[in-house]
Write an enzyme that holds these catalytic residues in place. Structure first.
Site, mmCIF file in Angstrom:
data_model
loop_
_atom_site.group_PDB
_atom_site.id
_atom_site.type_symbol
_atom_site.label_atom_id
_atom_site.label_comp_id
_atom_site.label_asym_id
_atom_site.label_seq_id
_atom_site.Cartn_x
_atom_site.Cartn_y
_atom_site.Cartn_z
ATOM 1 N N HIS A 44 48.195 56.616 -1.335
ATOM 2 C CA HIS A 44 48.473 58.022 -1.617
ATOM 3 C C HIS A 44 47.569 58.514 -2.741
ATOM 4 O O HIS A 44 46.899 57.729 -3.420
ATOM 5 C CB HIS A 44 49.940 58.199 -1.974
ATOM 6 N N GLU A 46 48.141 59.707 -5.728
ATOM 7 C CA GLU A 46 48.428 59.227 -7.081
ATOM 8 C C GLU A 46 47.858 57.819 -7.297
ATOM 9 O O GLU A 46 47.334 57.504 -8.364
ATOM 10 C CB GLU A 46 49.943 59.207 -7.333
ATOM 11 N N CYS A 80 55.183 56.019 -4.845
ATOM 12 C CA CYS A 80 54.297 56.453 -5.929
ATOM 13 C C CYS A 80 55.065 56.645 -7.231
ATOM 14 O O CYS A 80 54.518 56.410 -8.319
ATOM 15 C CB CYS A 80 53.594 57.746 -5.543
ATOM 16 N N ALA A 150 40.341 85.382 21.990
ATOM 17 C CA ALA A 150 39.189 86.258 21.809
ATOM 18 C C ALA A 150 39.354 87.441 22.751
ATOM 19 O O ALA A 150 39.830 87.289 23.882
ATOM 20 C CB ALA A 150 37.894 85.515 22.116
ATOM 21 N N TRP A 171 33.339 83.385 28.157
ATOM 22 C CA TRP A 171 32.919 83.461 26.759
ATOM 23 C C TRP A 171 32.765 84.915 26.334
ATOM 24 O O TRP A 171 31.946 85.661 26.870
ATOM 25 C CB TRP A 171 31.603 82.709 26.539
ATOM 26 N N LEU A 205 39.351 71.286 25.912
ATOM 27 C CA LEU A 205 40.225 71.314 24.731
ATOM 28 C C LEU A 205 39.965 70.141 23.795
ATOM 29 O O LEU A 205 40.885 69.542 23.249
ATOM 30 C CB LEU A 205 41.705 71.338 25.156
#
Length: 342
Positions: A44, A46, A80, A150, A171, A205
């Protein structure tokens, strides 16, 4: 704390299901150590910050800054809070508390019970905004939902297609916008499209225009009408198909049977929550996007407006909110909308 946020953001898209966390250690007004969480299962923030300090004896007179409450439980890595106590760091400054049930104040309490001076709430709004996916997932029990589309300057999301129209993407924007969209995909855990978009555009995708991991692909296909030669079914990326029909799953391709009723979308997001998917970007089509807008089930929208004119076709979705930002992006405009509450 701002430095913590800057460090934390480096891990965007890489830390799931963990949040983005940065940590800075200050001695006599100077930074002597810093680190961020790079990947789930790794140290982590820390721990990385403490490990970066060359002279560990300075820790006993230092302040540790971190944008999210230190964990208090043994998970994939040690707690932590225990490490901070063992290092005898006398003061800790925290941006926001952690709403994950295994932490949720326990880390702060551990530190305070050990006699450490703890301050909470520094740049709290910015800290929650950075990890809004994590907070939404834990508080609302669903993924953070981003809408993206779009549209042409005359308000269409797609041109009028005929049975002879080739199956291919439409597009509206340029290659620069395409690269940005692929960057966005790399930052989310899942990406979803409806049946018509999958059928007409045959999207992959993936993040081929950017580096990083491709999100889990999600497609709605009530009657399993989609042609199995589509890119979505190439088994290269984990894909989930929500359908009313029963079909055997195979490698990287799962068919999940559910009712396509008025609760369909809520039930899908409940299932994604169970799968520990914290965020999903919705890339169409208009029917799916409008359904989510109608019931208010979204957190953020990103809308490109290109220069093209279609004159007729499928109307783009409409959000009855003012955009919080309008950016000129090459020859396009990028409008962003917020529907989340920190």
């Amino acid at each position: 704390m701002q430095r913590c946020l800057d460090l934390a953001a480096i891990g965007k898209g890489q830390t799931y299901p963990n949040p983005m966390v940065g940590s800075v250690i200050v001695y006599n007004g100077k930074i002597i150590g810093e680190g961020y969480h790079k990947k789930c299962g790794g140290p982590h923030a820390e721990v990385n910050a403490v490990n970066s300090v060359k002279d560990k004896s300075l820790l006993k007179n230092s302040t540790l800054y971190v944008n999210l409450e230190p964990c208090a439980h043994q998970g994939r890595t040690p707690a932590c809070s225990t490490m901070i106590i063992n290092e005898e760091i006398p003061r800790v400054v925290i941006g926001s508390s952690d709403n994950f049930e295994k932490v949720n104040g326990k880390g702060i309490a551990m530190l305070q019970n050990a006699g450490i001076d703890v301050t909470v709430g520094v740049l709290e709004e910015q800290c929650r905004k950075l990890n809004r996916r994590f907070f939404t997932y834990n508080e609302k029990k669903r993924p953070y939902i981003i809408l993206k589309w779009a549209m042409t300057i005359d308000g269409f999301i797609d041109f009028k297609r005929t049975p002879d129209t080739p199956i291919q993407p439409n597009w509206i924007t340029d290659d620069y916008a395409k690269i940005l969209v692929h960057k966005w995909r790399s930052e989310e855990m899942a990406i979803m499209v409806g049946t018509n978009t999958a059928e007409k555009d045959n999207p992959s995708l993936n993040v081929r225009e950017w580096h990083g991991q491709s999100p889990v692909r999600i497609v709605l296909d009530k009657n399993l009408r989609l042609n199995k030669t589509l890119h979505l079914f190439n088994s290269q990326i984990k894909t989930i198909v929500y359908t009313e029909q029963k079909k055997e799953s195979r490698k990287n391709l799962e068919f999940y049977t559910t009712q396509f009723d008025n609760n369909l979308l809520e039930n899908i997001f409940k299932d994604l929550y169970q799968r520990e998917i914290q965020s999903v970007i919705i890339e169409g089509g208009a029917k799916l996007l409008n359904s989510l807008i109608k019931i208010g089930l979204w957190d953020e929208a990103r809308v490109f407006m290109g220069e093209k004119l279609f004159l007729e076709g499928i109307k783009a979705p409409s959000i009855k909110l003012l955009p919080n930002n309008i950016l000129n992006f090459g020859k396009n405009k990028l409008l962003t909308y917020n529907n989340y509450k920190l």
